[in-house]
Motif scaffolding. Sequence first.
Motif, PDB file in Angstrom:
ATOM      1  N   LEU A 122       2.222  52.490 -78.528  1.00  0.00           N
ATOM      2  CA  LEU A 122       2.444  53.170 -77.265  1.00  0.00           C
ATOM      3  C   LEU A 122       3.913  53.252 -76.906  1.00  0.00           C
ATOM      4  CD1 LEU A 122      -0.475  51.747 -75.108  1.00  0.00           C
ATOM      5  CD2 LEU A 122      -0.108  54.134 -75.694  1.00  0.00           C
ATOM      6  N   PRO A 143      -2.702  51.667 -70.796  1.00  0.00           N
ATOM      7  CA  PRO A 143      -2.472  52.973 -70.152  1.00  0.00           C
ATOM      8  C   PRO A 143      -3.151  54.091 -70.935  1.00  0.00           C
ATOM      9  CG  PRO A 143      -0.470  51.668 -70.075  1.00  0.00           C
ATOM     10  CD  PRO A 143      -1.462  50.886 -70.908  1.00  0.00           C
ATOM     11  N   TRP A 144      -3.822  54.997 -70.238  1.00  0.00           N
ATOM     12  CA  TRP A 144      -4.651  55.997 -70.903  1.00  0.00           C
ATOM     13  C   TRP A 144      -4.386  57.386 -70.343  1.00  0.00           C
ATOM     14  CZ3 TRP A 144      -8.173  58.039 -67.309  1.00  0.00           C
ATOM     15  CH2 TRP A 144      -8.388  57.233 -66.162  1.00  0.00           C
ATOM     16  N   PHE A 145      -4.561  58.385 -71.225  1.00  0.00           N
ATOM     17  CA  PHE A 145      -4.286  59.778 -70.899  1.00  0.00           C
ATOM     18  C   PHE A 145      -5.529  60.480 -70.363  1.00  0.00           C
ATOM     19  CE2 PHE A 145      -0.756  59.298 -74.017  1.00  0.00           C
ATOM     20  CZ  PHE A 145       0.270  59.772 -73.214  1.00  0.00           C
ATOM     21  N   GLU A 182      -1.799  63.517 -67.559  1.00  0.00           N
ATOM     22  CA  GLU A 182      -1.177  62.363 -66.921  1.00  0.00           C
ATOM     23  C   GLU A 182      -1.447  61.112 -67.751  1.00  0.00           C
ATOM     24  OE1 GLU A 182      -1.987  61.916 -62.720  1.00  0.00           O
ATOM     25  OE2 GLU A 182      -2.576  64.038 -62.565  1.00  0.00           O
ATOM     26  N   LEU A 183      -0.674  60.092 -67.469  1.00  0.00           N
ATOM     27  CA  LEU A 183      -0.878  58.780 -68.072  1.00  0.00           C
ATOM     28  C   LEU A 183      -1.197  57.805 -66.955  1.00  0.00           C
ATOM     29  CD1 LEU A 183      -0.703  57.034 -70.695  1.00  0.00           C
ATOM     30  CD2 LEU A 183       1.646  56.496 -70.009  1.00  0.00           C
TER      31      LEU A 183
END
Length: 426
Positions: free
Chosen positions: A8, A268-270, A289-290
């Motif tokens: 990441l 953290p995910w999209f 967005e993240l």
Amino acid sequence: MKTKIKTLIHLPLLWMLPIVLLVSYPMVQAQQIQDQFNEYKGEVRDSQTGDAVSSAFLSLDGSNISTVTNTEGEFSLKIPVRITEGTVTVSNLGYKSKTISLEYFKKENTIIELDENFEELSEISVFTANDAKQLVQTMLSKTGDNYIDDPTLMTAFYREAIKTRWRNVSLAEAVVRIHKKPYTSMGKDDISLVKARKSADYKRLDTLALKLRGGPFNNLYSDVMKYPEYLFRPNELNDYTFSFDEPTRLNNRYLYVVNFEQINKELPWFFGKLFIDAQTSSLVKAVYELNVDNRNVASQMFVRKKPSGARVHPVNVQYEIDYRESDGKWYYGYGSAQLEFVVNWKRKLFNTKYTVNSEMAVTDWERRPEEKVKKDDTFLSQSVVMADDVSGFTDVRFWGENNIIEPDKSIQNAIEKIQRQIERSN
């Protein structure tokens, strides 16, 4: 877990690193350049409400000359004086495109009104896909068919504004050349600098904000079709959920709208939307967005170095990418990124919140299939932080013949305040 975090960290996000690149550029004779083009200014508005239409695309037909409107719907379009006849197409998602004669444009106060699209699209027969994930798989597999397959030299305008709470405190702008590799190539794109300027109110700007890493690379790497590894690779689609939203239209093209969301939410995910051409399966636009609720990992992704006694974490990360089409091939046209982050200091009652908005618009391009790029000192690294050039902001002819995005009124006011602050401190 450590392996995932390491992956990441290499995402093309707005990192911070204390490296400063001093830039310089020659100033040519302004009047000579001024005589080489006609500049037309105006606004694009909604025909029903009169509201400004931001990010509207204006393109001189039969050429690669283009620009986009700012958040207040304002535009500046520079056309070489040798072009006296022609048409300009104005388009934006959700509106009917409009083609206007060049004779209509004026030096100032050119008003263009766009009509909204009210067509019921869900019943149109061109929408035949019934599996959203399969459509995205097809989109990624057709990169070689749908996108520029030659090395391309692009001229682009880049702007980065830093705001603390409601006040603009720093502004950097640049005209750059993007040395774009073919979309099927694994090679990374290069960026060289033509000219740049920056102004900052250092009394209101913590040193943290001066160490933002990436510059125009942050916008360039949001190009999903060139860099799918930064969002999702074809073999990683099972890590996401996909679903259809209501379709829409742009430039008389019917577009699928696909919602996507990462399944694993430990890191953290999209999540976001893909706008995919119904006929060619080309990606036309992406907004994503993240989610950075996991503050510890998000801080590792963005903050490479910080002062002791400071805790820094992002609270909002958004991206937008728009593609343009020419002769059946699509290419990167516009990218924007927004990062909000909070700085908490020990022994301070209140924190500091910053917003960094950056955008880059391609204003001209040409294919260079035989050209081999030779790097010199104008080429930028991803650790670029542009140095100050206050004088550039006082010269209305600074950009010459280069098409730029008109500055918002808030930015114009900020520059005036920053300049007054600098004059008082000298």
